[in-house]
Design a protein around this motif. Structure first.
Motif, short mmCIF file in Angstrom:
data_model
loop_
_atom_site.label_atom_id
_atom_site.label_comp_id
_atom_site.label_asym_id
_atom_site.label_seq_id
_atom_site.Cartn_x
_atom_site.Cartn_y
_atom_site.Cartn_z
N SER A 1 0.96 -1.07 -0.05
CA SER A 1 -0.08 0.07 0.04
C SER A 1 0.74 1.23 0.22
O SER A 1 1.54 1.27 0.89
N LEU B 1 1.67 5.10 0.77
CA LEU B 1 1.42 5.83 1.86
C LEU B 1 0.28 7.11 1.57
O LEU B 1 0.88 7.96 0.79
N THR C 1 -0.88 6.85 6.09
CA THR C 1 -1.27 5.51 6.53
C THR C 1 -1.81 4.74 5.19
O THR C 1 -1.40 5.05 4.16
N LEU C 2 -2.46 3.69 5.43
CA LEU C 2 -2.81 2.72 4.23
C LEU C 2 -3.95 3.50 3.30
O LEU C 2 -4.72 4.24 3.77
N SER C 3 -3.61 2.97 2.16
CA SER C 3 -4.84 3.30 1.27
C SER C 3 -6.19 3.02 1.73
O SER C 3 -6.66 1.88 2.38
N THR D 1 -6.89 -0.68 0.82
CA THR D 1 -6.06 -1.61 1.69
C THR D 1 -6.73 -1.51 3.02
O THR D 1 -7.10 -2.68 3.80
N LYS D 2 -7.24 -0.35 3.45
CA LYS D 2 -7.90 -0.33 4.92
C LYS D 2 -9.36 -1.23 4.82
O LYS D 2 -9.75 -1.93 5.75
N SER E 1 5.82 -0.15 0.81
CA SER E 1 5.18 1.09 0.71
C SER E 1 6.03 2.16 0.04
O SER E 1 7.27 2.18 0.34
N ALA F 1 5.38 7.61 8.33
CA ALA F 1 4.52 6.17 7.88
C ALA F 1 4.42 5.56 9.08
O ALA F 1 3.98 4.34 9.10
N LEU G 1 0.99 3.69 9.45
CA LEU G 1 0.77 2.53 8.38
C LEU G 1 1.54 1.13 9.03
O LEU G 1 0.82 0.14 9.24
#
Length: 194
Positions: free
Chosen positions: A83, A85, A89-91, A94-95, A125, A135, A138
């Motif tokens: 994923s 950043l 955080t995560l896309s 992805t979340k 990432s 990050a 993440l």
């Protein structure tokens, strides 16, 4: 489970973006007998997650993206969340995939937590920032998810890049990619356990 099976979950909104390019460079180093499955969350979108913990029985998905991702996740010895950043955080894709884990934990006959225990979670990432400390959210999401499930956590391979292909100029990231999956991944722990 003797054969290692890597599942690469691609969480970028961009096809062949920097995160995917870096993940593929790392995957090139895996031995030939390691199985690799690559699933793009854009090509196989999940529906928004509905939290039904206290409202209804969960049913194992039998078709579509949810069934594909559940089966691939259960079959993997090594799960790679790739994923970029996005906003530290995560896309979103992805979340959403991780949110579906909450439902799979409660799906009869799946034994999601017991199945993933002892397996390894990795992260890859790309970010457009020199300092990877930005990050931390993440990394925390992945490490804590692994800890909750009793998985090993191999850490996150970071590369720098904003425009498509930029990460291929990050020689340090490409060097780290050569040995990233060869490292021994420790059992994940919550930060307060360390």
């Amino acid at each position: 489970m003797s054969t290692r099976r890597f599942l690469f979950v691609l969480g970028s909104a961009r096809d062949e973006g920097n995160t995917e390019l870096l993940a593929r460079r790392a995957a090139e180093q895996l031995p030939a007998d390691v199985e690799q499955t690559w699933i793009s969350l854009v090509e196989h979108p999940l529906p928004d997650f509905e939290d039904l913990r206290h409202d209804s029985d969960h049913v194992r998905p039998t078709e579509g993206s949810a069934a594909l991702l559940l089966d691939a996740t259960l079959a993997a010895t090594d799960l790679v969340i790739a994923s970029p950043l996005y906003w530290y955080t995560l896309s979103a894709q992805t979340k959403r995939y991780l949110d579906h884990w909450s439902g799979w934990l409660r799906t009869p006959g799946v034994d999601f937590k017991a199945t993933l225990a002892g397996r390894t979670l990795w992260g890859v990432s790309a970010l457009a920032h020199e300092e990877t400390v930005v990050a931390d959210p993440l990394v925390g999401a992945l490490q804590n998810s692994a800890a909750y499930l009793g998985m090993r956590f191999g850490g996150v391979l970071f590369g720098n890049g904003s425009k498509p292909g930029d990460v291929l100029g990050d020689t340090e990231a490409l060097a780290r990619a050569k040995t990233f999956f060869a490292r021994e991944a420790p059992l994940a722990r919550f930060p307060y356990e360390n």
